[in-house]
Design a protein around this motif. Structure first.
Motif, PDB file in Angstrom:
ATOM      1  N   ARG A  92       0.845  -1.193   0.000  1.00  0.00           N
ATOM      2  CA  ARG A  92       0.000   0.000   0.000  1.00  0.00           C
ATOM      3  C   ARG A  92       0.879   1.241   0.000  1.00  0.00           C
ATOM      4  NH1 ARG A  92      -5.193   1.392   1.223  1.00  0.00           N
ATOM      5  NH2 ARG A  92      -5.667  -0.807   1.515  1.00  0.00           N
ATOM      6  N   LEU A  93       0.462   2.224  -0.778  1.00  0.00           N
ATOM      7  CA  LEU A  93       1.227   3.445  -0.909  1.00  0.00           C
ATOM      8  C   LEU A  93       0.319   4.648  -0.695  1.00  0.00           C
ATOM      9  CD1 LEU A  93       3.868   4.876  -1.682  1.00  0.00           C
ATOM     10  CD2 LEU A  93       3.124   4.742  -4.074  1.00  0.00           C
ATOM     11  N   THR A  94       0.739   5.567   0.177  1.00  0.00           N
ATOM     12  CA  THR A  94      -0.026   6.778   0.448  1.00  0.00           C
ATOM     13  C   THR A  94       0.576   7.936  -0.338  1.00  0.00           C
ATOM     14  OG1 THR A  94      -0.507   5.986   2.676  1.00  0.00           O
ATOM     15  CG2 THR A  94      -0.896   8.318   2.244  1.00  0.00           C
ATOM     16  N   LEU A  95      -0.273   8.609  -1.126  1.00  0.00           N
ATOM     17  CA  LEU A  95       0.151   9.715  -1.977  1.00  0.00           C
ATOM     18  C   LEU A  95      -0.678  10.954  -1.675  1.00  0.00           C
ATOM     19  CD1 LEU A  95       0.064   7.847  -5.424  1.00  0.00           C
ATOM     20  CD2 LEU A  95       1.999   8.006  -3.858  1.00  0.00           C
ATOM     21  N   ALA A  96      -0.088  12.122  -1.818  1.00  0.00           N
ATOM     22  CA  ALA A  96      -0.826  13.381  -1.776  1.00  0.00           C
ATOM     23  C   ALA A  96      -0.946  13.904  -3.200  1.00  0.00           C
ATOM     24  CB  ALA A  96      -0.111  14.395  -0.890  1.00  0.00           C
ATOM     25  N   VAL A  97      -2.171  14.122  -3.658  1.00  0.00           N
ATOM     26  CA  VAL A  97      -2.388  14.502  -5.057  1.00  0.00           C
ATOM     27  C   VAL A  97      -3.521  15.516  -5.159  1.00  0.00           C
ATOM     28  CG1 VAL A  97      -1.554  12.304  -5.989  1.00  0.00           C
ATOM     29  CG2 VAL A  97      -3.950  12.537  -5.401  1.00  0.00           C
ATOM     30  N   PRO A  98      -3.484  16.411  -6.134  1.00  0.00           N
ATOM     31  CA  PRO A  98      -4.583  17.345  -6.358  1.00  0.00           C
ATOM     32  C   PRO A  98      -5.781  16.627  -6.979  1.00  0.00           C
ATOM     33  CG  PRO A  98      -2.514  18.147  -7.317  1.00  0.00           C
ATOM     34  CD  PRO A  98      -2.327  16.701  -7.002  1.00  0.00           C
ATOM     35  N   ALA A  99      -6.967  17.062  -6.606  1.00  0.00           N
ATOM     36  CA  ALA A  99      -8.192  16.447  -7.139  1.00  0.00           C
ATOM     37  C   ALA A  99      -8.255  16.566  -8.662  1.00  0.00           C
ATOM     38  CB  ALA A  99      -9.418  17.097  -6.504  1.00  0.00           C
TER      39      ALA A  99
END
Length: 296
Positions: A92-99
């Motif tokens: 599992r990988l947690t990413l921060a991304v714009p909508a």
């Protein structure tokens, strides 16, 4: 301090799924076993890791340890050369991304790695790198061309936005032109309080800082729908509104003034080798879906 991987897995499952029962089911053990593993881990670190609420939420230390567990699993998968690891739970990988990236170009890049699970934290491109600074994610799509300390940065290209509104809205507010006076009174859309795209476009158009009335609309597709309904004007990704512009359902406030927003892929350096397949997929998708960026 050596941390028991089964205890870390229990913590990660509790926080990911929101309850002890769901965590037990996902790990094929009893809720009592999950409780015992978490208690042992909390005793070892000398602090509470989970807020026993509905759903369960992490304490600050719990969030950091859960992220550590996620990184260890991903590194193990990369070391074994097999993300799926022979029937084990996918990494599992947690990413921060714009909508807007999710809605326009990012998902095919994620779909190219079907044996990886993604936990997406949605944030504005101008503040997504804050998640990296806090150590809360392993990678992020950001709007800054300066790498966060300890991260590698890859230019992606630019996402083009167009200031759009419905014909009825244009007639009501901009019949005499898209002037500073008219922009100051015309309702606009903002995604969240962090969203500065509309304000930046107004300044580019008028040379002034204005504060029009605004609707907060934290949804990419709702942004488009709100413009179509004549609720307000807003900056919409060109790929989502091109058809509406072509058929006249939306009108560009100024066709000569699009806004190209440069985007960057940042990964924590320690995780970069394990994330190499995803980075390759991200860069490939960006090359075909985004515009070349003039940002240096």
């Amino acid at each position: 301090m050596n941390l028991d991987p089964t205890q870390l897995a229990a913590l990660s499952a509790i926080l990911r799924l929101g309850s002890f029962d769901a965590a037990a089911s996902s790990l094929n053990v009893t809720p009592s076993a999950i409780s015992q593993r978490l208690k042992a881990l909390e005793e070892q670190v000398g602090a509470a890791l989970v807020n026993r609420s509905q759903p369960c939420t992490p304490t600050p230390l719990g969030a950091r340890l859960a992220k550590h567990a996620e990184d260890v699993a991903l590194l193990e998968a990369a070391a074994l050369g097999d993300i799926h690891r022979g029937g084990a739970l996918p990494a599992r990988l947690t990413l921060a991304v714009p909508a807007d990236s999710i809605a326009t170009w990012l998902l095919p890049a994620l779909a190219a790695l079907p044996d990886m699970l993604f936990d997406l934290r949605v944030d504005d491109q101008d503040t997504a790198d804050d998640w990296l600074k806090r150590g809360a994610v392993s990678a992020a799509v950001t709007g800054h061309n300066r790498a966060v300390t300890g991260c590698d940065l890859h230019p992606l290209g630019a996402l083009r936005y167009i200031a759009t509104a419905s014909p009825a809205f244009m007639q009501r507010y901009f019949a005499t032109g898209v002037s500073a006076e008219n922009l100051a009174r015309a309702p606009m859309l903002t995604f969240t309080p962090k969203d500065q795209l509309q304000a930046r476009w107004i300044t580019a158009k008028t040379g002034r800082t204005l504060h029009p009335p605004s609707h907060q609309m934290p949804s990419t597709h709702a942004f488009v729908d709100a413009a179509l309904e004549g609720l307000a004007w807003g900056m919409n990704p060109e790929t989502l509104v091109r058809g509406h512009l072509d058929d006249g359902r939306l009108i560009a406030l100024d066709p000569t003034l699009p806004m190209d927003v440069p985007l960057y892929w940042q990964t924590t350096r320690v995780m970069a080798p394990a994330l190499a397949p995803l980075t390759t997929s991200i860069l490939r998708a960006a090359k075909t879906q985004l515009r070349p960026s003039c940002d240096k």
